[in-house]
Every structure is written in structure tokens, then in C-alpha cells.
Design an enzyme around this catalytic site. Structure first.
Site, PDB file in Angstrom:
ATOM      1  N   ALA A 350      -9.220  24.482  17.169  1.00 61.21           N
ATOM      2  CA  ALA A 350      -8.459  23.275  16.627  1.00 61.21           C
ATOM      3  C   ALA A 350      -8.275  22.135  17.638  1.00 61.21           C
ATOM      4  CB  ALA A 350      -6.989  23.558  15.995  1.00 61.21           C
ATOM      5  N   GLU A 352      -6.192  18.510  18.799  1.00 64.40           N
ATOM      6  CA  GLU A 352      -4.898  18.069  18.514  1.00 64.40           C
ATOM      7  C   GLU A 352      -4.942  16.347  18.251  1.00 64.40           C
ATOM      8  OE1 GLU A 352      -5.435  19.351  21.490  1.00 64.40           O
ATOM      9  OE2 GLU A 352      -4.619  18.505  23.150  1.00 64.40           O
ATOM     10  N   GLU A 386      -1.044  22.753  17.855  1.00 66.15           N
ATOM     11  CA  GLU A 386      -1.412  21.558  17.777  1.00 66.15           C
ATOM     12  C   GLU A 386      -0.570  20.559  17.583  1.00 66.15           C
ATOM     13  OE1 GLU A 386      -4.338  21.366  18.911  1.00 66.15           O
ATOM     14  OE2 GLU A 386      -4.905  23.360  18.619  1.00 66.15           O
ATOM     15  N   HIS A 389       1.626  19.760  20.481  1.00 67.72           N
ATOM     16  CA  HIS A 389       0.891  18.505  21.515  1.00 67.72           C
ATOM     17  C   HIS A 389       1.138  17.089  21.050  1.00 67.72           C
ATOM     18  CE1 HIS A 389      -1.786  20.828  24.077  1.00 67.72           C
ATOM     19  NE2 HIS A 389      -2.725  21.314  23.004  1.00 67.72           N
TER      20      HIS A 389
HETATM   21 ZN    ZN Z   1      -4.031  22.964  23.054  1.00 70.40          ZN
END
Ligand code: ZN
Ligand code: NAG
Ligand code: NAG
Ligand code: NAG
Ligand code: NAG
Ligand code: NAG
Ligand code: NAG
Ligand code: NAG
Ligand code: NAG
Length: 906
Positions: A350, A352, A386, A389
């Protein structure tokens, strides 16, 4: 970026539990492949390499000119960008998918210069009427110098604009360009992802900028500290929706060249780094949070997936996670919305992007019908990672990539806390040791490891930046995430002070030092932490309970390995030693020197256990008498020892044995008490460590002494004869160990049980939603595996993002491994070598333990060294080092291990 990938327990179990019949194996492979595209040692960024296309360029021998250095000079500072992009979702006359763009940036001149360097890579520019690639205008009444010459410096990825006279300090300018680029399928920059819906091919245009691909989308000052505000506009076809970091401000329709086009403008972003930008144009649909939530939350994905409720779990947990994190960081979520989108093709787990987080489908979608517990855990921990972040990384960002570990490590840590908040019954924090600390131990005990923190001038080129996304960066930071430091960090005003700007790690140490809370530290934060982050590796601490003496030594898994990197700290650490004595007495001492002596560690009859709950990043060894006392305790009443430490004793013992520090039979003996053990963590520790034996011996005797019968019976009991799920989350994991160990060691009733499950599964094969492959009963195992391997490099059958996982998974199979090795040697130049990665080599060669295999590996290394491709030679070196160590280990230990195993089976 999201973390690396795990292999699925349930599928490992299908593979081993059912035996090695051809059909079953293939069947398991196809399930693994589609449902579980995650693999432990495969790094998040493996399996992709950016394919380059030509651009107008100039190359020159390396020189001292500013454009030959990779870092931007500090003369110019961007303020804001206005960017309009138009991705075309159908190919042009030449069959190429492209995007066109117009972009302007306002920047201020900080130092006198007649040179503008701005990142740009693989873009083709439209010439202005003055025959330049860009147009420069002065703002606020300033006149801009004329452009003398413009060119592209391919190596360093700069557009270079030489001016006739100098820019004025303190003045602002507007630099404008028009350009086009390829919307390729390489999973980086602005790229396309494809899928079919009702037999119609759909194309999605999406982005992955981190770390250095924003420059492939529009000219920009592409370094994390060059924060700016972005005003974005997307053009897109009717029937599609356009998304970006900011909220949509409105969509207009108009006609260009007789085609209808939509134009969507977005609210300006916060002041942020280029690597966090995102744009997506798709036919996706969404589900959203109820209006009473003060943050708009939307989950986006393929219509089919959203309509079958696969985004529901993500939507359910996102708002509580954001609220938890707001509270945890004591800072409100700075944006008006949080979009999360699942893409059919995505390289990492993934990403962020601020306000528009992008995911692999498996990292965001959860389908209660087919997904396992581990899938659900993956989804929640990726989302929490995520979203963590959004503050740590996006609001406050590292100044340069060498401090990436600050972002990633902290997000990895916080992801467990937030996941524990939304799934409080799982005890998920207990998994940190196994999933993060032990994983970091594995790579950090090699001489090829590296310090957590690199110097800024050691990480310059895009390739060097890419290589930072590794296990050390993501997992080693857990050394500093002890409760006490965490509380200190949060009560400091680090996030407030550095909001919308950048930091280096010493800023964090400074804040921690300022707080000077109730913690008693033996030295400054700086002195303590530098030893952990500026030198690679970690210590093994040896406690001699006969004398109370305690010593530390750099722990290396290969006994003959030679460390050739000097360390300012001489491979010594400031180690917080926490201890427990015979279940009651607890204490802590700092070990600040190579050796010391502490009275409380001396004991004649009590056992002593150090590194309570594995909150310290070190391994522990004891004098033989204390080891015996610990074993006696385990065998009499193991519950007196905390569950995390029961796992630690096994893991430390096996690793100390592999490093030739203790006798291998001692390590094996730590598993004998498992006869009474019901908990997941110690079992998992044993299974993981015995895997190495299994790899080396390929024999079922290895698992014999584990005596899985009581555990199997226990689970049969608590599941009412396998009709219910075990009540506790960790038990659901351990059930898999129970059944797979029972089947491997021939426990009565196990193979009948798994056969029955398999028959049930076959009756309802729809539980495999992606079933793409046909498998016939009659094919031989090896020919099907070969066919499957051929599939793996056919992009119509296997997505690029999954090639490494597919191949490594086949290599894990006894029959598959030699086939994979032949296959890789025959196909390593496929797609310019883009499928060849470090994770792949490691996955294929980890069982190598003969002279013949070593010779083959060495020949392979020579072949590719002579080729024109750039391969990860370090990975091959590591594989050779590992093979040599395996050969030696087998020759020294095989007889002893086999003897012990035979004794136990009597
Ligand atoms: Zn990360
Ligand atoms: C950039 O876009 C913003 C918002 O649309 C606008 O107000 C501004 O004038 C533009 N700047 C330039 C230099 O065109
Ligand atoms: C850019 O120009 C180069 C050289 O003319 C060409 O090979 C490449 O295909 C062009 N790229 C795009 C996206 O048009
Ligand atoms: C999401 O929450 C709703 C309402 O609490 C619940 O009914 C549903 O089962 C949840 N879905 C998932 C996949 O957790
Ligand atoms: C949270 O931040 C506010 C200021 O924004 C501050 O006054 C308060 O003390 C902080 N609370 C904690 C627990 O740090
Ligand atoms: C911080 O705490 C330590 C130990 O409690 C003390 O020796 C030191 O003087 C303190 N420093 C400051 C700046 O308060
Ligand atoms: C150790 O971890 C367990 C959870 O596994 C927890 O209940 C216990 O309080 C911890 N012990 C210490 C000393 O922190
Ligand atoms: C390890 O222990 C076994 C059994 O106690 C013993 O036979 C063997 O000699 C020991 N090996 C070494 C290298 O000390
Ligand atoms: C489980 O099955 C056994 C026979 O196979 C039976 O004796 C026992 O009562 C069953 N237990 C439960 C809880 O259904």
C-alpha cells in the site's frame, strides 16, 4: 509505504497437510497464487523494475557540474504547483497509452544562480515559440532572465535550464512546461492497471510516486524536503471518476477535438512532499462513511468487489482508527477527507499518499466468505500502518531518504497499537516480537546487514533509495519503541513543532532529551540510541548465573563470518537488561560495557530469565546450569514463564546453536516441553526454527519429537470435533500449527480430517474467486509445475506484481525447487531481467546445501555478471554465502541431530 508480505498459514497447511499428490499440489498452488500473493522474504518493492523509454537527453562523463550530481542544489525553493494531467485510457495510433500534461511551479530564488535544475524523467516536452522546453516568467513585477539553453540530463534525471543572466535572490518566478509521457504498465509513476468486468477490459490510470517517480509525471523538485502546495486538475473520459489528494471541487464537461472530456479540479493540498501525490482515474465505485462522521471516508474499488461488500471491513475500521490516531498523536487529522482505493495492479502492499491511500486489493478488501484470519489481520494492519503515516511521515517528513526508517519503523509500530484498539480481542501486540523483532534479527545477524541509519551522502541515486525499503528499515526501529520512549515521544511536542516540515533523526533525539521524563537513563538519548542505529547488528548477552558476570558480543549467525565494516562503537551497545528470577523477582540493569558483574544475577538454585517480554533488541545465552534450570521449569510448569519468553527461549536457543554458541541438542531440548504447550507463540517459534532443519534434511523425522498429539487433541476438544472455530484469535492461528504438525508427524486421525476438509472444499470451489487455471487429474506433478512456471512469465495469466511470489512458492515445494532453478536459469533475461529480484534468488536457493548446487550457483553468477543487465549481484553473493554455510552446518550437525531425533522416537 506498506510493509512486506507474509505467506499464508492456511495455505502452507493445505500444501503440506494433504501430501504431495500432483493435483493437490497444483490446486494448492493456484489458491496460494491468487489469494495469497504475499511472501515473507519478498521485499515490498521486489518484482518490479521501472522500464525506461528514451527522452531528449544529454549524457556526459561524470563531472563536477551541478547537473551531474543527483541532489538538488539549494538555490531554489518551490512554493506551489499548478498541474493539469490528462491520461488517455485507450491507446494512440501507435498502440501506446499516453498522458499529456501542463504544469507550472512558482519558486523563490534563495541564492544567486543562472541555472534551474528541476527533476524530469522520461517525459517529452512541447517546444515553446522560442524553441525552448520551458517558459520562465518573473512574478511581482520582476522580469525573468531569458533562457539560453534547455536540455535533459538522463543519468541524474534533471531538466537543465541555462539562463542568460542570474535569477534575483528573494524574487519568485513561474516556470511553465507542456509535455507528454507514457502511461505504461510498469507499476511506477503514472501507470495503468487493467481488469475485466463483464468481459469488458477496463483501464485505470493510477500513480505510485514514492520514492522518486513524481518526476516521471511532471517536472518537479522531487526531494522530500521540497514541500509545496499542489493545485491539481485532471481531464478524464465521461463515465470515469477522478480522484486526488484533495477533495474534488467540481467537474465540468467540454469538448476537445470532437470528444467529450470531463475536467475535475481538486482543492489545493496541504504543504507536502512530491512523493505523497496521487491521481487515479477509474470507473470504480465507493462506499462512504455516514454524514455524521466529521471526516469523509470513502473506500473505492472495482464495482464487483464493492458491491459484494469486500470494502465493508475497511470502512468499518477506518473511522475508529483515525480517531484513535488523532488521540494518540494529540493532533487532529489535517485533511477534510480520507480516500482509500484498491488497485488490481500494485507493486507494494500500500502507499500512504496524503488523503488518497492506494492499496493492493488484498491489503484493503476483506471477503468474509473466502478470506482467512490472517487476511483480515493483514488488512487491518496495513490500514493502520498507512493511516499512522498521515502524521508520522506526511505531516512531519524525513529530510532525506536516509532517515526513511523514522517514517517506516514508527508506522509499523503504531500499526499494532491502532490494530489492537479496533480488534481488542486479538492480542495482536503479542505478535510484534515474532513478526517484527525476530524478522529483523534474521537479516541483522548477517555480515551483509547494514546500520539502520545511513549517512545522507551514502544514499544518492534512485537505485540506492529503492534499496532502503528493506526489513531493517521497517522492523529494526522496534528497538526504540519501548513503552517508555514512546510515552516520552508523545508527550514531547515533536509533531507540533515540525508539522508541515522535515526532520533528521537527531531532531527526535533532541525532543526526547528535552522531555527528560521519569525514566532513569544511564546516558543521553543520543549516546544510547546512536549505538543502535549507527552500527549494524545487535548483541547476544551471556549471563553467567554462577558469578553474576554478564558480557555482550556482536551476534552473527554464521560462526566464521568476518565483519569488515568498522564501527565507531566497536560493536558494543548500551543494553537494557530486564530479568525475572524464578517467576517472582524482577529487575533491570543497563549493560554499558563489554562485560560487567551484577550481584542480583548470581544464583545457585533459582533460574534467571533475561529480556522480559522481548522488549530489548538482543539475544540471551546462559551458563549450562541456568539453561538446565530453565528447561526444568518449562517441563514442570511452563506457565510460570511469560508466553513471549517461552517463544524467545526456543528462538534464541536455535539461533545460538546455528551460530555454534551452544550445543544443537540443547536447542532441540527446548521443544520437548511443547507436549504441554497450547499457546501459539511458542509453537510458532518452534515450527519456524525447525523449518531450517526440514529444509536441510527434507525428512519428516525432524518433527517427530514435537509430539503434536496432545495439541491436536486439545484443538479437537475446544472445537467440538472440528465443528467450531476456536474461541481465541491466537488459537485460530495455532490450530493451523496443530493440524499441520499432526499430519507431518503422522498423528492418528489427522490425514482423515484434512481429506474430509479437502472434499468439502472441492464441493464448493467457488471459494476461489479468481480460478483462472485448469488442472487435470491425470497430469504429472512435474509437468504441471513446469506449465505453471511458463504461465508465470505470461502477463495475460499472471500479473507482474505477482511473478516473484508465484515462482518462490513453487520453489518451496520439494518437486518444484529443481524445476524452478532450471527455469530461472533459462529465463533470467525475460523482460530485460525485470522479474529477476533478490527475493526470488533467496526464495529459490535457500535449500541449497550441496557442493553441486554451490557450483551451479557460482556458474550462474558468472553468466549474469557477463551479461549487460543490472542484477542484484549482492543477492547472489548472499545466496552463495548461505549455501556455503548450509553445507558446513550439515556436515557438522547432521549426525548429532539425527542421533537425538532417533533417541526421542524410541
Ligand atoms: Zn509505510
Ligand atoms: C494556479 O492555480 C491557482 C488556483 O487555480 C490560481 O489561483 C493561480 O492564479 C494559478 N497560478 C498561476 C501562476 O497561474
Ligand atoms: C518520447 O520521445 C522518444 C524519442 O523520440 C520516443 O522514443 C518516445 O516514445 C516518446 N515518448 C512518448 C511517451 O511519446
Ligand atoms: C461492518 O459493520 C457492520 C455494522 O456494525 C456489521 O454489521 C458488519 O458485519 C461489519 N462488516 C465487516 C466485514 O466487519
Ligand atoms: C495535547 O496538545 C495540547 C495543545 O495542542 C496540549 O495543551 C496538551 O497538553 C496535549 N496533551 C498531551 C496529553 O500531550
Ligand atoms: C534529566 O534527568 C537526569 C536524571 O534524572 C538529571 O540528572 C538531569 O540533570 C536532568 N536534566 C535536565 C535538563 O533536567
Ligand atoms: C508481558 O506481556 C504480557 C502479554 O503477553 C503481559 O500480560 C505482561 O504484563 C507483560 N509483562 C511485563 C513484565 O511487561
Ligand atoms: C552436544 O551434546 C551431546 C549430548 O549431550 C554430546 O553428545 C555432544 O558431544 C555435544 N557436542 C558438543 C560439540 O559439545
Ligand atoms: C467427538 O467424536 C467422538 C467420536 O468420534 C465422540 O465420542 C465425542 O463425543 C465427540 N465429541 C463432541 C464434543 O461432539
Amino acid at each position: 509505504m506498506g510493509k512486506g508480505f507474509y505467506i499464508s498459514k492456511p495455505l502452507g497447511f493445505v500444501l503440506f497437510g494433504l501430501g504431495a499428490g500432483a493435483v493437490l499440489t497444483i490446486f494448492a498452488l493456484s489458491v496460494v497464487y491468487v489469494q495469497e500473493k504475499r511472501k515473507n522474504e519478498v521485499n515490498a518493492r521486489d518484482g518490479t523494475r521501472i522500464v525506461t523509454t528514451a527522452a531528449p537527453h544529454r549524457t556526459s562523463a561524470p563531472s563536477n557540474e551541478a547537473w551531474d550530481k543527483y541532489r538538488l542544489p539549494d538555490a531554489l525553493l518551490p512554493e506551489y504547483y499548478n498541474v493539469t494531467l490528462w491520461p488517455r485510457l485507450v491507446p494512440d495510433e501507435e498502440g501506446m497509452y499516453i498522458f499529456t500534461g501542463k504544469s507550472g511551479v512558482v519558486f523563490t530564488c534563495l541564492k544567486e544562480t543562472n541555472l534551474i535544475l528541476i527533476h524530469s524523467n522520461e517525459l517529452n516536452f512541447t517546444l515553446t515559440s522560442e524553441m525552448h522546453h520551458a517558459k520562465l516568467t518573473g512574478l511581482g513585477g520582476t522580469s525573468a532572465p531569458a533562457i539560453l539553453e534547455t536540455w535533459f540530463q538522463t543519468q541524474t534525471q534533471f531538466m537543465v535550464i541555462q539562463l542568460k543572466r542570474k535569477l534575483q535572490v528573494g524574487k519568485s518566478y513561474w516556470l511553465y512546461t507542456e509535455f507528454h509521457g507514457e502511461l505504461s504498465d510498469n507499476l511506477g509513476g503514472f501507470y495503468r492497471s487493467e481488469y475485466t468486468e463483464n468481459d469488458v477490459k477496463k483501464v485505470v490510470a493510477t500513480t505510485q510516486m514514492q520514492p522518486t517517480a513524481a518526476r516521471n509525471v511532471f517536472p518537479c523538485f522531487d526531494e522530500p524536503s521540497m514541500k509545496a502546495v499542489f493545485h491539481l486538475t485532471l481531464l478524464h473520459p465521461p463515465g470515469t471518476v477522478a480522484l486526488s489528494n484533495g477533495m474534488e471541487l467540481g467537474t465540468k464537461s467540454f469538448t476537445i477535438d470532437n470528444q467529450e472530456v470531463l475536467q475535475t479540479r481538486f482543492e489545493p493540498t496541504e504543504k507536502m512532499s512530491t512523493y505523497l501525490l496521487a491521481f487515479v482515474v477509474s470507473e470504480f465505485t465507493n462506499i462512504r462513511s455516514p454524514p455524521e462522521a466529521n471526516i469523509l471516508i470513502r473506500i473505492w474499488g472495482r464495482r464487483e468487489a464493492i458491491e459484494s461488500c469486500q470494502g465493508d471491513y475497511a470502512l468499518n475500521v477506518t473511522f475508529p482508527i483515525l480517531k484513535y490516531l488523532e488521540n494518540y498523536y494529540n493532533t487532529t487529522y489535517p485533511l477534510s477527507k480520507s480516500d482509500q482505493i484498491a488497485l488490481p495492479d500494485f507493486a507494494a502492499g500500500a502507499m500512504e499518499n496524503w488523503g488518497l491511500v492506494t492499496y493492493r486489493e488484498l491489503s484493503l478488501f476483506y471477503d468474509p466468505k473466502v478470506s482467512s484470519n490472517e487476511d483480515k489481520e493483514w488488512v487491518v494492519t496495513v490500514i493502520t500502518h498507512e493511516l499512522a503515516h498521515m502524521w508520522f511521515g506526511n505531516l512531519v517528513t524525513m529530510r532525506w531518504w536516509n532517515d526513511l526508517w523514522l517514517n517506516e519503523g514508527f508506522a509499523s509500530y503504531v500499526s499494532y497499537l491502532a490494530a489492537d484498539y479496533v480488534e481488542p480481542t486479538w492480542n495482536i501486540k503479542d505478535l510484534m516480537v515474532q513478526q517484527q523483532v525476530q524478522k529483523a534479527f534474521d537479516v541483522d545477524s548477517l555480515v551483509s546487514s547494514h546500520p539502520l541509519s545511513s549517512r545522507e551522502d551514502e544514499v544518492i541515486t534512485p537505485d540506492q533509495i529503492d534499496q532502503l525499503f528493506d526489513t531493517i528499515t521497517y522492523s529494526k526501529v522496534f528497538i526504540m519503541c519501548q513503552k517508555q520512549l514512546e510515552i516520552t515521544l508523545l508527550s514531547s511536542n515533536y509533531l507540533h513543532e515540525y508539522a508541515y516540515s522535515n526532520t533528521v533523526y537527531t531532531d527526535l533525539w533532541k525532543k526526547l532529551q528535552e522531555v527528560n521524563s521519569s525514566i532513569q537513563l544511564p546516558a543521553s538519548i543520543n549516546e544510547i540510541m546512536n549505538r543502535w542505529i549507527l552500527q549494524m547488528g545487535f548483541p547476544v548477552v551471556t549471563i553467567d548465573t554462577r558469578t553474576g558476570s554478564i558480557t555482550q558480543q556482536h551476534f552473527l549467525i554464521h560462526p566464521e563470518a568476518v565483519v569488515d565494516k568498522p564501527s565507531d562503537y566497536n560493536y558494543e551497545w548500551f543494553v537494557p537488561i530486564t530479568w525475572l528470577k524464578s517467576g517472582s523477582n524482577m529487575g533491570q540493569h543497563w549493560l554499558l560495557t563489554k562485560t560487567a558483574s551484577y550481584e542480583p544475577m548470581k544464583t545457585d538454585t533459582d533460574w534467571l530469565l533475561a529480556n522480559l517480554n522481548v522488549t530489548g533488541y538482543y539475544r540471551v545465552n546462559y551458563d549450562p546450569q541456568n539453561w538446565e534450570r530453565l528447561l526444568t521449569q518449562l517441563n514442570s510448569d511452563h506457565k510460570v514463564i511469560p508466553v513471549l519468553n517461552r517463544g524467545q527461549i526456543i528462538d534464541d536457543a536455535f539461533n545460538l546453536a546455528r551460530a555454534d554458541i551452544i550445543n544443537i541438542t540443547l536447542a532441540l531440548r527446548t521443544t520437548k516441553y511443547l507436549y504441554e504447550e497450547k499457546e501459539y507463540i511458542p509453537w510458532e517459534s518452534a515450527v519456524r526454527n525447525l523449518e531450517y532443519f526440514f529444509l536441510m534434511f527434507d525428512r519428516t523425522e525432524v518433527y517427530g519429537p514435537l509430539k503434536a498429539q496432545p495439541l491436536f487433541d486439545h484443538f479437537k476438544d475446544i472445537t467440538s470435533n472440528w465443528t467450531q472455530k476456536p474461541p481465541r484469535y491466537m488459537d485460530q492461528y495455532n490450530q493451523i500449527n496443530a493440524v499441520s504438525m499432526a499430519c507431518k508427524t503422522g498423528v492418528k486421525g489427522c490425514s482423515e480430517l484434512t481429506r474430509m476438509w479437502y472434499r468439502q472444499w472441492m464441493k464448493n470451489p467457488d471459494t476461489n474467486p479468481y480460478g483462472k487455471f485448469e488442472f487435470s487429474d491425470s497430469v504429472q506433478a512435474s509437468s504441471s509445475l513446469s506449465r505453471y512456471l511458463e504461465y508465470s512469465i505470461d502477463p495475460n495469466l499472471i500479473r507482474k506484481q505477482d511473478i516473484t511470489y508465484a515462482i518462490v512458492y513453487i520453489a518451496d515445494n520439494v518437486i518444484g525447487q529443481p524445476l524452478v532453478w532450471d527455469f530461472v536459469r533459462a529465463n533470467w533475461d525475460f523482460d530485460d531481467g525485470s522479474f529477476f529480484s533478490g527475493g526470488l534468488i533467496n526464495g529459490i536457493t535457500k535449500k541449497f546445501s550441496t557442493e553441486f548446487e554451490l557450483q551451479q550457483l557460482q556458474r550462474f553468477k558468472e553468466d549474469i555478471a557477463a551479461s549487460s543487465f543490472t542484477f542484484d549481484m549482492q543477492a547472489i553473493e548472499r545466496a552463495i554465502e548461505q549455501t556455503k554455510a548450509n553445507i558446513k552446518w550439515i556436515s557438522e550437525n547432521k549426525a548429532q541431530v539425527m542421533n537425538w531425533l532417533i533417541e526421542q522416537s524410541d
